[in-house]
Scaffold this motif. Structure first.
Motif, PDB file in Angstrom:
ATOM      1  N   MET A 191      37.701  27.972  40.546  1.00 54.52           N
ATOM      2  CA  MET A 191      36.427  28.667  40.458  1.00 54.52           C
ATOM      3  C   MET A 191      36.607  30.163  40.637  1.00 54.52           C
ATOM      4  N   SER A 192      37.647  30.559  41.359  1.00 59.50           N
ATOM      5  CA  SER A 192      37.874  31.965  41.611  1.00 59.50           C
ATOM      6  C   SER A 192      38.226  32.701  40.339  1.00 59.50           C
ATOM      7  N   ASN A 193      37.716  33.916  40.189  1.00 57.76           N
ATOM      8  CA  ASN A 193      37.984  34.747  39.035  1.00 57.76           C
ATOM      9  C   ASN A 193      38.628  36.022  39.534  1.00 57.76           C
ATOM     10  N   SER A 194      39.852  36.293  39.064  1.00 59.39           N
ATOM     11  CA  SER A 194      40.604  37.421  39.575  1.00 59.39           C
ATOM     12  C   SER A 194      40.032  38.759  39.115  1.00 59.39           C
ATOM     13  N   ASN A 231      18.220  34.775  42.590  1.00 58.63           N
ATOM     14  CA  ASN A 231      18.740  33.441  42.312  1.00 58.63           C
ATOM     15  C   ASN A 231      19.812  33.034  43.318  1.00 58.63           C
ATOM     16  N   ILE A 232      20.640  33.985  43.748  1.00 56.87           N
ATOM     17  CA  ILE A 232      21.648  33.680  44.762  1.00 56.87           C
ATOM     18  C   ILE A 232      20.980  33.304  46.081  1.00 56.87           C
ATOM     19  N   SER A 248      36.833  33.635  51.998  1.00 58.47           N
ATOM     20  CA  SER A 248      36.061  34.830  51.675  1.00 58.47           C
ATOM     21  C   SER A 248      35.758  34.784  50.184  1.00 58.47           C
ATOM     22  N   LEU A 249      34.484  34.763  49.823  1.00 56.80           N
ATOM     23  CA  LEU A 249      34.075  34.554  48.435  1.00 56.80           C
ATOM     24  C   LEU A 249      33.737  35.872  47.766  1.00 56.80           C
ATOM     25  N   ASP A 250      34.198  36.038  46.516  1.00 64.29           N
ATOM     26  CA  ASP A 250      33.794  37.223  45.773  1.00 64.29           C
ATOM     27  C   ASP A 250      32.553  36.892  44.942  1.00 64.29           C
ATOM     28  N   VAL A 251      31.980  37.921  44.328  1.00 65.89           N
ATOM     29  CA  VAL A 251      30.710  37.747  43.634  1.00 65.89           C
ATOM     30  C   VAL A 251      30.835  36.804  42.442  1.00 65.89           C
ATOM     31  N   ASN A 252      32.002  36.778  41.772  1.00 61.31           N
ATOM     32  CA  ASN A 252      32.191  35.862  40.649  1.00 61.31           C
ATOM     33  C   ASN A 252      32.087  34.408  41.101  1.00 61.31           C
ATOM     34  N   GLU A 253      32.718  34.107  42.228  1.00 60.57           N
ATOM     35  CA  GLU A 253      32.671  32.739  42.753  1.00 60.57           C
ATOM     36  C   GLU A 253      31.244  32.348  43.136  1.00 60.57           C
ATOM     37  N   VAL A 254      30.535  33.263  43.761  1.00 57.59           N
ATOM     38  CA  VAL A 254      29.162  32.965  44.170  1.00 57.59           C
ATOM     39  C   VAL A 254      28.269  32.763  42.952  1.00 57.59           C
ATOM     40  N   LEU A 255      28.440  33.592  41.934  1.00 57.13           N
ATOM     41  CA  LEU A 255      27.645  33.429  40.716  1.00 57.13           C
ATOM     42  C   LEU A 255      27.955  32.103  40.034  1.00 57.13           C
ATOM     43  N   ASP A 256      29.223  31.687  40.042  1.00 57.47           N
ATOM     44  CA  ASP A 256      29.589  30.388  39.474  1.00 57.47           C
ATOM     45  C   ASP A 256      28.914  29.253  40.232  1.00 57.47           C
TER      46      ASP A 256
END
Length: 239
Positions: free
Chosen positions: A1-4, A19-20, A145-153
């Motif tokens: 799920m992580s996006n580099s 939405n988040i 620790s989650l980045d914004v890409n992971e949270v949006l996914d």
């Protein structure tokens, strides 16, 4: 799920943030329901672990996106349940209540079954990092620790599990914004969202009209065979 790849926050809209926070509310509702039903003994260690895990929830899915909107001088809409939870977190962080008191207030005053906070309809079957479904107090889950890409996914996956139309429309690009003028930027953002909604509704109506035209065409093609069938039936009924 992580996006580099790094997410361009200039493309992040207030609707993304809303939405988040809707997704975060769903997680809190699922947590409350699962833990309220659990028969695990509520020891001091259990309660302390629960508060740590809930702190990870707000640090991952709430506070960063509220902060982004504050930087953009935008007002963020949130659910009553989430507002109630954040109010208690603010008291915990300012040491007005202890972790033990926070735990008690969370289950006493933040129920998704409460008519004023009702959020059970937001709960779905699958969540990423669903620590509350197991013995989080003894297993020691590694909370990433989650980045914004992971949270949006995760947010997108959440809305895919809900009935169609539950997710807010994606935000449009806002042009003409002026640095240092938050009020004008808010007006431009609202104008862009209204125009985007209008365009979306127009597109939906056009699709419905096309579907209705196709259905009418199909019905007209059936008129001939139906007339012939009616004539045959009438003939067969004659003495």
């Amino acid at each position: 799920m992580s996006n580099s790849s790094k997410y361009d926050l200039t493309k992040f809209t207030i609707l993304d943030a809303t939405n988040i926070l809707e997704y975060a509310t769903s997680r809190f509702a699922a947590i409350w329901i699962a833990c309220d039903r659990s028969h695990v003994p509520r020891s001091l260690a259990y309660k302390a672990s629960f508060v740590r895990h809930l702190q990870w929830e707000v640090d991952s899915f709430v506070f960063p996106y509220i902060n982004i909107c504050m930087v953009f001088n935008t007002h963020l809409t949130m659910t009553d349940l989430l507002r109630s939870i954040l109010g208690r977190f603010s008291r915990l962080q300012t040491r007005n209540i202890t972790g033990k008191q926070f735990y008690a207030e969370f289950f006493m005053h933040c129920s998704p079954h409460d008519p004023e906070l009702r959020s059970t309809h937001r709960v779905v079957l699958k969540y990423a990092h669903d620590w509350w479904k197991d013995r989080f107090d003894t297993l020691g889950f590694a909370l990433p620790s989650l980045d914004v890409n992971e949270v949006l996914d995760m947010m997108a996956d959440h809305f895919e599990q809900l009935p169609m139309g539950a997710m807010l429309l994606p935000g449009p690009a806002v042009a003409g914004q002026v640095e240092g003028d938050p009020l004008l930027n808010q007006i431009l953002a609202v104008k862009a969202c209204v125009q985007h909604l209008s365009d979306s509704l127009e597109k939906m109506l056009q699709e419905k009209i096309m579907m209705a035209a196709a259905a009418a065409s199909s019905m007209s093609e059936l008129e001939g065979p139906m007339d012939e069938l009616e004539e045959v039936l009438l003939t067969s009924c004659r003495p």
